[in-house]
Write a protein that holds these residues in place. Structure first.
Motif, mmCIF file in Angstrom:
data_model
loop_
_atom_site.group_PDB
_atom_site.id
_atom_site.type_symbol
_atom_site.label_atom_id
_atom_site.label_comp_id
_atom_site.label_asym_id
_atom_site.label_seq_id
_atom_site.Cartn_x
_atom_site.Cartn_y
_atom_site.Cartn_z
ATOM 1 N N LEU A 18 41.912 39.011 35.028
ATOM 2 C CA LEU A 18 43.165 39.384 35.687
ATOM 3 C C LEU A 18 43.872 38.146 36.231
ATOM 4 O O LEU A 18 45.102 38.026 36.122
ATOM 5 N N ALA A 19 43.119 37.224 36.801
ATOM 6 C CA ALA A 19 43.716 36.008 37.365
ATOM 7 C C ALA A 19 44.461 35.219 36.291
ATOM 8 O O ALA A 19 45.598 34.782 36.490
ATOM 9 N N LYS A 20 43.839 35.047 35.116
ATOM 10 C CA LYS A 20 44.487 34.297 34.034
ATOM 11 C C LYS A 20 45.737 35.019 33.524
ATOM 12 O O LYS A 20 46.770 34.394 33.263
ATOM 13 N N LYS A 21 45.639 36.329 33.409
ATOM 14 C CA LYS A 21 46.774 37.115 32.930
ATOM 15 C C LYS A 21 47.973 36.966 33.862
ATOM 16 O O LYS A 21 49.110 36.730 33.411
ATOM 17 N N LEU A 22 47.744 37.089 35.152
ATOM 18 C CA LEU A 22 48.834 36.992 36.129
ATOM 19 C C LEU A 22 49.403 35.579 36.190
ATOM 20 O O LEU A 22 50.619 35.393 36.248
ATOM 21 N N ALA A 23 48.537 34.580 36.190
ATOM 22 C CA ALA A 23 49.003 33.199 36.278
ATOM 23 C C ALA A 23 49.810 32.811 35.045
ATOM 24 O O ALA A 23 50.831 32.107 35.144
ATOM 25 N N THR A 24 49.378 33.281 33.883
ATOM 26 C CA THR A 24 50.113 32.988 32.646
ATOM 27 C C THR A 24 51.489 33.637 32.662
ATOM 28 O O THR A 24 52.494 33.024 32.287
ATOM 29 N N SER A 25 51.551 34.890 33.110
ATOM 30 C CA SER A 25 52.831 35.597 33.211
ATOM 31 C C SER A 25 53.766 34.882 34.172
ATOM 32 O O SER A 25 54.964 34.692 33.887
#
Length: 842
Positions: free
Chosen positions: A261-268
């Motif tokens: 989830l952290a990677k998904k949000l940071a990428t977005s």
């Protein structure tokens, strides 16, 4: 403008474009229409820079300046020049060109100060904006000067919504300086203004509250705030702020271990920032994404990291430093250092760590602890264990100073998250030495005390009443009472439960800053613990890798014992707890009782062999004090065969036990019985034969107000009522009384808490375990507030079993038997149906 102020730039663009079409062509327009056009274009520039791109925003400002120049000379034309320039500064701020923005403010604001009475609104707004800019550039003194000046003007001229925004920025200022309670106080003041005075920046306040909570280590609470704020921000079209919130939510996900989830949000978030030309925030988002990768890799101790990730972090650090993001650049280098150490590239790690600057006043506590951790890990890799321990000792002391500034009890607990890895590293070093040489158990014990259950070393301060918090808790009580009544009558309660959840969240926020929790006391030294123990035995548990260890303190000697496989012990304890819950009802069919009892006994026997059998050999009849790890906090120790009938006390730490054992009170006895418990009135009245002078509170008199008042100053309190443990917010664990519950939060500020408390209610000895083995719950709050002993159940208990256990317990207590021994004897007759623990000093 209202839509933009409420973080709805998309709606603002549509309305402003309609306004332009209503104005008609520029050619032939009179001064009034030209002035309106300039103002519309200025507002449109900010909104389009937010939603579309910086290029669109600057184009609108250029158009506004051209229209302004067509106005006749005079005050309007002069004032609009200031407004165009100041709006350009705002757009520059939003895209990260901070130095250019500051130069514009410094040119224009002195002219506005000279004509403050005529332009108070414009001056206030832009002093506030410059303060925000100072905060972004980590210049707290400049920010504070502008904020206080702007607040004075806003209050004097009645600019209420601007006052809310200024108080919001004062919260940011306090957060920058590490004063989290003060930051949360300002944020709540701002939120109350936005709620009562119309559209405002409430979702943005919630975002910054979440950032403060992350600083305090409260990842769960921060995640809840952000999960509420992000949809509202997205609905308003505030995409830049949404992206900023996604970065914060990614940070919470990292602390919670959800790296995907952290990677998904940071990428977005990074994509969103890049679309809007904000390179600074795009790189911060990239740091968050790489940090999630690094934390995941570092958690796998069996796997050697690849060379790619530390290289990416080192390159990112250079870009962050070029953008003036000093602390972020340092964080990128430190994560790279940890990965290089894991790759056995010590020289490269040392070279990179030397590039990390020393912390400043405004450096966040998590960065400070990360620096200490890097230095300690590098010392270990360089075979300098003493240097590593010195770093850990200094880091935990620094963390303690931060903790001492915290407000509410959960803030005090949460801060431990930032020192968890540093503490584990120190414990690992000392444990290895103790295993290798057979010595060092005393040192290991001292380190265990430094790293766990710190909230219990505070002496609670006198109550500081907060009217708003009291109102929220009273309304929560009323709503909860209504829910209980409607459930009994079969009516729907969904909306009431939603209202209750909202009130609980609001009360939690108020509790963070209403007053400092307590005065810090030093951690007890091993020698002090030995002196206070006398003939008792203390066992401090710790887990390392997949093994449970115990440091045994017995008659001045410190011994290290290896007990058993940790995962197997924790899982067996969980299964035993489930068996006890299943066995609790009074009228179970005999075949079912036989099956469940057999299962529970097998699991208790297994735990006995893995844990307590080796401890019990030397106990004789002496009291055993156990300092558990979090996953074993609710273990029914009395159910283990070797400990049947043996006095056992459970303490959060040796320091907490030493503090509790020194307390004495000679107040009266309180017997209180709540509603809805079969036989509760009879139970408390029967105990009058044991305590003939006790104060009796039961029936319709057993309200939360009466019981709370009676608790203050009592020597012993027996409370029989239904209870509920709240894992999501342990301070709102509750005892159900007439008219609504009594909350753990309320017991935390008793001026004279009872010396002994017996909770004859299901599960009220349960706790929510935070980092550092901090146990929060109804019983834990009483202990932290100053009670010496709390006896309560850690599993479901049948009404008859509870009544029989309590009757046996109190006969022994009244005869002078110590609480731990009295409980051991009272539960020995049926330990599987009487899962009570003695917490604190027995």
């Amino acid at each position: 403008m209202a839509a933009a102020a409420d973080h709805g730039p998309g709606a603002a663009i549509r309305l402003l474009q309609r306004a332009l079409s209503c104005l008609g062509p520029v050619e032939g327009a009179g001064p009034e229409r030209l002035e309106i056009r300039v103002r519309v274009l200025i507002s449109l520039a900010a909104a389009e820079a937010e939603v579309l791109s910086q290029k669109d925003g600057f184009a609108r400002l250029d158009e506004a300046e051209q229209v302004r120049l067509s106005l006749p000379e005079g005050e309007t034309r002069r004032l609009l020049r200031f407004t165009v320039v100041l709006q350009r500064a705002v757009v520059l701020m939003r895209i990260g060109r901070l130095e250019e923005a500051l130069a514009l403010y410094d040119v224009v604001l002195p002219s506005l100060v000279d004509s403050m009475e005529d332009h108070s609104l414009l001056l206030t707004r832009n002093m506030m904006n410059r303060a925000w800019l100072h905060l972004q550039m980590t210049n707290p003194d400049g920010a504070y000067k502008d904020l206080i000046g702007a607040l004075d003007i806003a209050v004097k001229h009645g600019h209420r919504r601007l006052e809310g925004k200024i108080r919001h920025n004062l919260g940011d200022h306090a957060q920058l300086l590490g004063d989290i309670p003060e930051a949360l106080r300002h944020y709540e003041q701002a939120a109350s203004i936005f709620v009562t005075d119309g559209p405002g920046s409430l979702p943005l306040v919630r975002l910054d509250q979440a950032k403060a909570l992350l600083t305090a280590g409260l990842a769960e609470e921060a995640a809840r705030h952000l999960d509420e704020a992000i949809p509202e921000l997205r609905g308003n079209g505030a995409f830049h702020v949404v992206a900023e919130a996604e970065v914060a939510r990614a940070g919470a996900a990292i602390l919670e271990g959800d790296h995907v989830l952290a990677k998904k949000l940071a990428t977005s978030a990074r994509r969103s920032f890049l679309r809007r030309g904000n390179r600074r925030w795009a790189e911060i988002a990239e740091l968050t994404r790489l940090r999630a990768d690094a934390v995941k890799v570092l958690a796998d101790r069996e796997k050697r990291p690849s060379a790619k990730l530390p290289g990416q972090l080192a390159e990112l650090a250079i870009r962050l430093a070029e953008l003036g993001l000093r602390d972020e650049a340092g964080a990128a280098r430190m994560f790279a250092v940890r990965l290089l150490i894991r790759r056995d590239e010590t020289a490269a790690a040392e070279e990179l760590l030397a590039q990390v600057p020393k912390p400043r006043q405004t450096t966040p506590i998590d960065h400070r602890m990360l620096l200490r951790l890097c230095r300690a890990e590098l010392a270990v890799a360089s075979h300098r264990p003493r240097s590593a321990l010195a770093q850990a000792r200094a880091g935990l002391a620094e963390l303690g100073q931060i903790r001492d500034r915290m407000g509410g009890l959960d803030l005090v607990c949460g801060t431990a998250a930032h020192g968890e890895e540093l503490g584990k590293l120190a414990l690992t070093l000392v444990l290895k030495k103790a295993r290798r040489s057979g010595a060092g158990a005393k040192s290991l014990f001292a380190w265990l005390e430094r790293t766990r259950a710190q909230m219990y070393r505070y002496e609670p301060l006198p109550v500081i009443e907060d009217p708003a918090l009291a109102r929220h808790i009273n309304e929560m009580r009323h709503v909860q009472g209504t829910i209980q009544a409607r459930r009994l009558s079969g009516e729907p309660v969904g909306k009431l439960e939603e209202r209750y959840d909202r009130l609980q969240q609001e009360a939690t926020r108020l509790g963070w800053y209403t007053s400092q929790w307590g005065r810090p006391r030093p951690v007890s030294a091993p020698e002090e613990v030995v002196e206070r123990l006398g003939d008792r035995v203390l066992v401090s548990l710790m887990g390392y890798r997949d093994t449970l260890y115990a440091v045994v303190v017995d008659r001045g000697r410190f011994r290290l014992l290896k007990l058993g496989p940790l995962a197997e012990i924790v899982e067996t304890a969980r299964q035993l707890h489930a068996d006890l819950d299943a066995l609790a009802p009074d009228n179970l069919p005999a075949p079912l009782v036989e099956v469940v009892t057999g299962s529970a006994r097998r699991r208790a026997d297994k735990l006995d062999k893995l844990i307590s059998a080796s401890l019990a050999k030397t106990l004789e009849n002496r009291e055993l004090i156990i300092v558990p790890i979090g996953s074993l906090y609710a273990l029914p120790w009395g159910a283990l065969p070797s400990l049947h009938g043996h006095p056992v006390s459970i303490a959060p730490s040796a320091t907490a036990w030493v503090t509790a054992s020194g307390r004495r009170s000679k107040g009266p006895v309180l017997l209180a019985g709540g509603p809805g418990v079969p036989g509760s009135v009879g139970e408390v009245r029967n105990l009058r034969s044991v305590y003939p002078r006790a104060r009796l509170v039961d029936g319709k008199d057993a309200t939360s107000e009466v019981v709370l008042s009676a608790l203050d100053g009592s020597g012993m309190a027996h409370l029989v009522a239904h209870g509920a443990h709240e894992p999501a917010n342990a301070l709102f664990s509750r005892l159900e009384l007439v008219g609504g519950p009594l909350y753990a939060h309320e017991t935390a500020r008793l001026a004279h808490p009872p010396e002994r408390v017996v909770l004859a209610a299901c599960e009220l000895a349960m706790s929510h375990i935070r980092p550092g083995e901090e146990a929060l719950g109804f019983a834990g709050t009483l202990l932290a507030s100053g009670s010496r002993t709390v006896i309560g159940a850690i599993a479901r208990v049948g009404d008859k079993a509870a009544a029989d256990a309590m009757s046996d317990l109190h006969r022994r207590l009244a005869s002078g038997t110590s609480p731990a021994l009295a409980l051991a004897e009272a539960t020995a007759a049926d330990p599987l149906r009487r899962p009570f623990l003695c917490l604190g000093a027995g």
